[in-house]
Design an enzyme around this catalytic site. Sequence first.
Site, PDB file in Angstrom:
ATOM      1  N   SER A 114      -3.951 -12.203   4.430  1.00 30.33           N
ATOM      2  CA  SER A 114      -3.297 -13.248   5.228  1.00 30.33           C
ATOM      3  C   SER A 114      -2.540 -12.688   6.426  1.00 30.33           C
ATOM      4  O   SER A 114      -2.425 -11.483   6.615  1.00 30.33           O
ATOM      5  CB  SER A 114      -2.347 -14.053   4.348  1.00 30.33           C
ATOM      6  OG  SER A 114      -1.367 -13.211   3.787  1.00 30.33           O
ATOM      7  N   ARG A 136      -7.631  -6.082   4.620  1.00 29.47           N
ATOM      8  CA  ARG A 136      -6.427  -5.547   5.268  1.00 29.47           C
ATOM      9  C   ARG A 136      -5.926  -4.371   4.447  1.00 29.47           C
ATOM     10  O   ARG A 136      -5.667  -4.502   3.250  1.00 29.47           O
ATOM     11  CB  ARG A 136      -5.332  -6.615   5.368  1.00 29.47           C
ATOM     12  CG  ARG A 136      -4.182  -6.220   6.323  1.00 29.47           C
ATOM     13  CD  ARG A 136      -3.037  -7.207   6.272  1.00 29.47           C
ATOM     14  NE  ARG A 136      -2.341  -7.118   4.986  1.00 29.47           N
ATOM     15  CZ  ARG A 136      -2.025  -8.167   4.222  1.00 29.47           C
ATOM     16  NH1 ARG A 136      -2.322  -9.394   4.598  1.00 29.47           N
ATOM     17  NH2 ARG A 136      -1.404  -7.981   3.067  1.00 29.47           N
ATOM     18  N   GLY A 171      -1.066 -10.687  -4.052  1.00 29.75           N
ATOM     19  CA  GLY A 171      -0.129 -11.753  -3.729  1.00 29.75           C
ATOM     20  C   GLY A 171       1.325 -11.336  -3.662  1.00 29.75           C
ATOM     21  O   GLY A 171       2.177 -12.119  -3.268  1.00 29.75           O
ATOM     22  N   ASN A 216      -6.562  -4.991   0.592  1.00 24.86           N
ATOM     23  CA  ASN A 216      -6.803  -6.370   0.166  1.00 24.86           C
ATOM     24  C   ASN A 216      -8.192  -6.790   0.618  1.00 24.86           C
ATOM     25  O   ASN A 216      -8.460  -6.852   1.822  1.00 24.86           O
ATOM     26  CB  ASN A 216      -5.766  -7.309   0.798  1.00 24.86           C
ATOM     27  CG  ASN A 216      -4.347  -6.907   0.471  1.00 24.86           C
ATOM     28  OD1 ASN A 216      -3.804  -7.270  -0.556  1.00 24.86           O
ATOM     29  ND2 ASN A 216      -3.726  -6.139   1.373  1.00 24.86           N
ATOM     30  N   GLU A 268      -2.240  -0.379  -0.649  1.00 27.85           N
ATOM     31  CA  GLU A 268      -3.388  -1.047  -1.257  1.00 27.85           C
ATOM     32  C   GLU A 268      -4.324  -1.498  -0.151  1.00 27.85           C
ATOM     33  O   GLU A 268      -3.966  -1.483   1.030  1.00 27.85           O
ATOM     34  CB  GLU A 268      -2.936  -2.266  -2.067  1.00 27.85           C
ATOM     35  CG  GLU A 268      -2.267  -3.346  -1.217  1.00 27.85           C
ATOM     36  CD  GLU A 268      -1.754  -4.521  -2.038  1.00 27.85           C
ATOM     37  OE1 GLU A 268      -1.966  -4.529  -3.258  1.00 27.85           O
ATOM     38  OE2 GLU A 268      -1.132  -5.419  -1.437  1.00 27.85           O
TER      39      GLU A 268
END
Length: 474
Positions: free
Chosen positions: A152, A126, A369, A147, A145
């Site tokens: 999620s 993502r 996270g 991921n 960024e």
Amino acid sequence: MAKVMPDEIMMDAALIEALAEVAKDAAFLQGIVMRTQESCNSSELVTYAPFTLFPTPVPKAVYLQSLAVQTHYNTLVDKISQDQDFLQEALASTIEVDDFTARLFRIHQQILKEGRAQSIVLGLNRSDYMLDQGQDGSSSLKQIEINTIAASFGGLSSRTPDLHRHILKVAGKLEESQRILDNNPANGLAGAIAKAWELYGSEQAVVMFLVEENQRNIFDQRYIENELWKRNIPTIRKRFDNVSETGTLDQDKKLFVDGHEVAVVYFRNGYMPPISEQAWDARLLMERSLAVKCPDISTHLVGTKKVQQELARPGVLERFFPDQPRVVEQIRATFAGLYTLDMGPEGDKTVAMALADPDRFVLKPQREGGGNNFYGSEICRVLQGAKGSKERTAYILMDKIHPTPVQNYLLRRDAPLKVSNCLSELGVFGAYVRHGKDMVMNECAGHLLRTKSSEHEDGGVAAGVAVLDNPLLV
């Protein structure tokens, strides 16, 4: 200050309260739910996942740009994962001071030495963006960024379009309700997992979701599981300690966990410390196996902030797209300013620049996270303590992105209903499968919009800061 709805709606307290109650009930009906903090290891108690009362306006051109560049990002991530020299060069300084990244890199080197057991590569990522407000009022798409592990909210974001459609209809905004985009990342992500499972070639083998012990966000994962079961693909949920205790490889390097042959390992955990020695051993066991890993260890490393910063150097994208200047241009247009903190004159210049005007920047460690970045005076505190040592190379510096705030209501359990100045972050899901040298799938799998109060610098939905949202194209 822009508003997501006209004043006659935003300022009507009775209407807002009524809409909020309708919205919360609709969230349960749509299955936009999470386990409560008190019962994060049980689904006996659930609450609605936090969300905005109204969808947030997003410029259509910028939204379409984010979709158009996603398959190029998929290709880029895959190419970097195969370029061992680049990963070695990019991460050389980081692995000297960041133990977590160093442990990942040692597994990566060990697998290279032994040889990869599996030629099927599955990537689910993502890419996250904010819209940077220019002085002329225009918005430009800037990447925060990418991921490459445990990206999620593909599940819950598949349910939110109908939620906001319903709210807008109840608010008397039928035309706006029809402009909410269809979105089903759960189906797209599951489709790529299914393709990898199919290529593995065993109908008895399972897809293993590698998860945490206490999982509030389990329903986000369940939507993807259910999409796989619809395709008659069996799934199991296991933790690192389960793999450590019951995981074995047979003579063909097939992975068995608790008696199940594993075709695909889908990591929804393992992206940040602390990790036990048993968990590190389990990660190595899985990497050595014939199972398809999502992500494999090399792809996991591509998601580090240091790799992101290195890609912004002149000429680096051309290394991966040597004869595709248009692709390079499309990717580079999404880069914010990124600066090295390596030892030497260039890194010294970055430190001086950050200390002179810390509010212009974000200091980012190699962590996923949410909630890990440093801002303002915190940047000064960290860099003053590390500016003359190698410890600074655990971080990168990035230009702070300045989106335009909009006013909206953020609905959270036990939180007061009030209008907030909000900032939004647009994520785009990518899914790809490579078999040997052949890219057999490369798709944009959907989007995710998350919104938070402007008083918070950092943090996602799982961290309790941002809430789920939908783009309303303008």
